[in-house]
Design an enzyme around this catalytic site. Structure first.
Site, PDB file in Angstrom:
ATOM      1  N   LYS A  84       0.817  -1.209   0.000  1.00  0.00           N
ATOM      2  CA  LYS A  84       0.000   0.000   0.000  1.00  0.00           C
ATOM      3  C   LYS A  84       0.859   1.271   0.000  1.00  0.00           C
ATOM      4  CE  LYS A  84      -2.408  -1.382   3.623  1.00  0.00           C
ATOM      5  NZ  LYS A  84      -1.918  -2.770   3.790  1.00  0.00           N
ATOM      6  N   THR A  85       1.857   1.316   0.857  1.00  0.00           N
ATOM      7  CA  THR A  85       2.726   2.498   0.872  1.00  0.00           C
ATOM      8  C   THR A  85       3.526   2.599  -0.417  1.00  0.00           C
ATOM      9  OG1 THR A  85       2.924   2.480   3.287  1.00  0.00           O
ATOM     10  CG2 THR A  85       4.629   3.632   2.071  1.00  0.00           C
ATOM     11  N   ASP A 129      -2.110   6.630   6.054  1.00  0.00           N
ATOM     12  CA  ASP A 129      -2.128   5.220   6.421  1.00  0.00           C
ATOM     13  C   ASP A 129      -3.053   5.010   7.614  1.00  0.00           C
ATOM     14  OD1 ASP A 129      -1.415   2.570   6.204  1.00  0.00           O
ATOM     15  OD2 ASP A 129       0.373   2.766   7.439  1.00  0.00           O
ATOM     16  N   THR A 178      -6.322  -1.578   6.649  1.00  0.00           N
ATOM     17  CA  THR A 178      -6.390  -3.035   6.721  1.00  0.00           C
ATOM     18  C   THR A 178      -7.817  -3.494   7.013  1.00  0.00           C
ATOM     19  OG1 THR A 178      -5.813  -2.946   9.077  1.00  0.00           O
ATOM     20  CG2 THR A 178      -4.008  -3.241   7.514  1.00  0.00           C
TER      21      THR A 178
END
Length: 364
Positions: A84-85, A129, A178
């Site tokens: 994701k990052t 995030d 998540t």
């Protein structure tokens, strides 16, 4: 390597000792983050895996560049360690824009978010995030910022408080989570593109291992890469961590070349078996099978038998065991599947019709 370098959940952060030091953990520590910076792919063509996500995201970014516009807001969901990052950084690179990185837990007040938003440049990518852990006041401010590129800054308190509208330059928000189900619908609806990151297939992880080995100047054979990939739980971050430990073993106890035999011997030392289970995972299965006959058994009882906290067993060990089909959660408690008996090389006991009901579930 394709994985994010930020922590996943508050639950992960509170575990210490053996649970936090597991070689197969999916969150990153300081060592992981330092290595990841050198191993990250820089563009979509270099990114391995997530084929559908890459294709869809490529279309979104190409269209935005063709229009000369800022890319739509992007929501990425999936387990930690899947990229994701990395994708957020690739989005910024593909758009030729700077990136600002922060996280939901760091934004506890609307003022925190307002300070970040007001300092953004036009076209900048803001990576948020763990967006599901942002405070509610900040979340509500984000609605207007995403949709209208405007925030209302409250000046003063009580009846004399005044809302001053603040115009924002167009920007792209990339949210990562998540647990997409924890995001309120109004926030989810404001993302123009959403994608779910899937666990990797072994063949994809082999490519990840080969690429990382090349960047780390490690000589590795095809069978050695396959051995590491097969024990990596479908997660590139874990594959790269195992690669580094196998590299150490190969340098100290062999000629530095990673073969299948070397990889297997190294991971045996680190107690990671052929399916990616470590000491904690096998401890849970062995207690369930040997002490309780395969269950059902309550979570608290199982945790005591393993010598771990209830939360450690439930949140650290069980998710992978369930995903691998080795353990089932039932209303009566935890139950081992036939695959668990086979994996540990044990024979399930014969049960009568008046047993605990496991035979009704699995035919054992």
């Amino acid at each position: 390597m394709n994985w994010d370098d930020t922590t996943d959940e508050a639950a992960d952060e509170r575990f210490v000792g053996p649970a936090a030091d597991r070689l197969v953990r999916s969150v990153a520590d300081g060592e992981d983050q330092a290595v990841e910076a050198a191993l990250r792919p820089k563009d979509l063509d270099e990114f391995i895996g997530q084929e559908k996500v890459r294709e869809q995201l490529d279309l979104v970014l190409r269209a935005a560049r063709a229009r000369g516009a800022t890319a739509d807001h992007v929501l990425l969901s999936g387990a930690p360690g899947l990229g994701k990052t990395t994708l957020s950084m690739i989005i910024a690179a593909e758009m030729g824009a700077p990136i600002r990185i922060t996280s939901g837990p760091a934004i506890q007040h609307a003022g925190d978010l307002a300070a970040i938003l007001s300092s953004l440049q036009e076209g900048e990518v803001l990576f948020l995030d763990e967006i599901h852990r942002m405070s509610r006041p900040a979340e509500e401010m984000l609605y207007m910022a995403m949709e209208d590129f405007r925030v209302d800054v409250i000046v003063g308190k009580g009846p004399g408080a005044t809302a001053i509208p603040l115009e924002l330059p167009p920007f792209t928000l990339v949210g990562a989570t998540t647990r997409a189900g924890l995001l309120p619908p109004p926030l989810r609806d404001r993302f123009g593109f959403t994608a779910h990151m899937e666990f990797y297939e072994p063949t994809e992880l082999e490519r990840v291992v080969h690429r990382s080995a090349g960047l780390l100047d490690v000589e590795i054979g095809a069978e050695g890469a396959a051995e590491i990939a097969g024990r990596s739980r479908g997660t590139p971050r874990i594959a790269n961590r195992l690669l580094r430990r196998v590299r150490d073993y190969a340098q100290v106890r062999a000629d530095g070349v990673i073969t299948r035999e070397i990889a297997a011997a190294a991971l045996k030392v680190y107690e990671v078996d052929a399916r990616g289970l470590d000491r904690l995972d096998r401890g849970v299965l062995e207690a369930l099978l040997k002490l309780f006959g395969g269950g059902p058994v309550g979570l608290s009882t199982l945790a005591v038998a393993v010598g771990e906290e209830r939360e450690t067993v439930e949140e650290v060990a069980e998710p992978f065991l369930v995903r691998e089909g080795l353990l089932a959660r039932t209303p009566r408690g935890r139950v081992a599947t036939p695959a668990a008996w086979a994996h540990l090389g044990l024979t399930p006991p014969r049960r009568s019709a008046g047993g605990n009901g496991q035979e009704d579930l699995f035919g054992a």
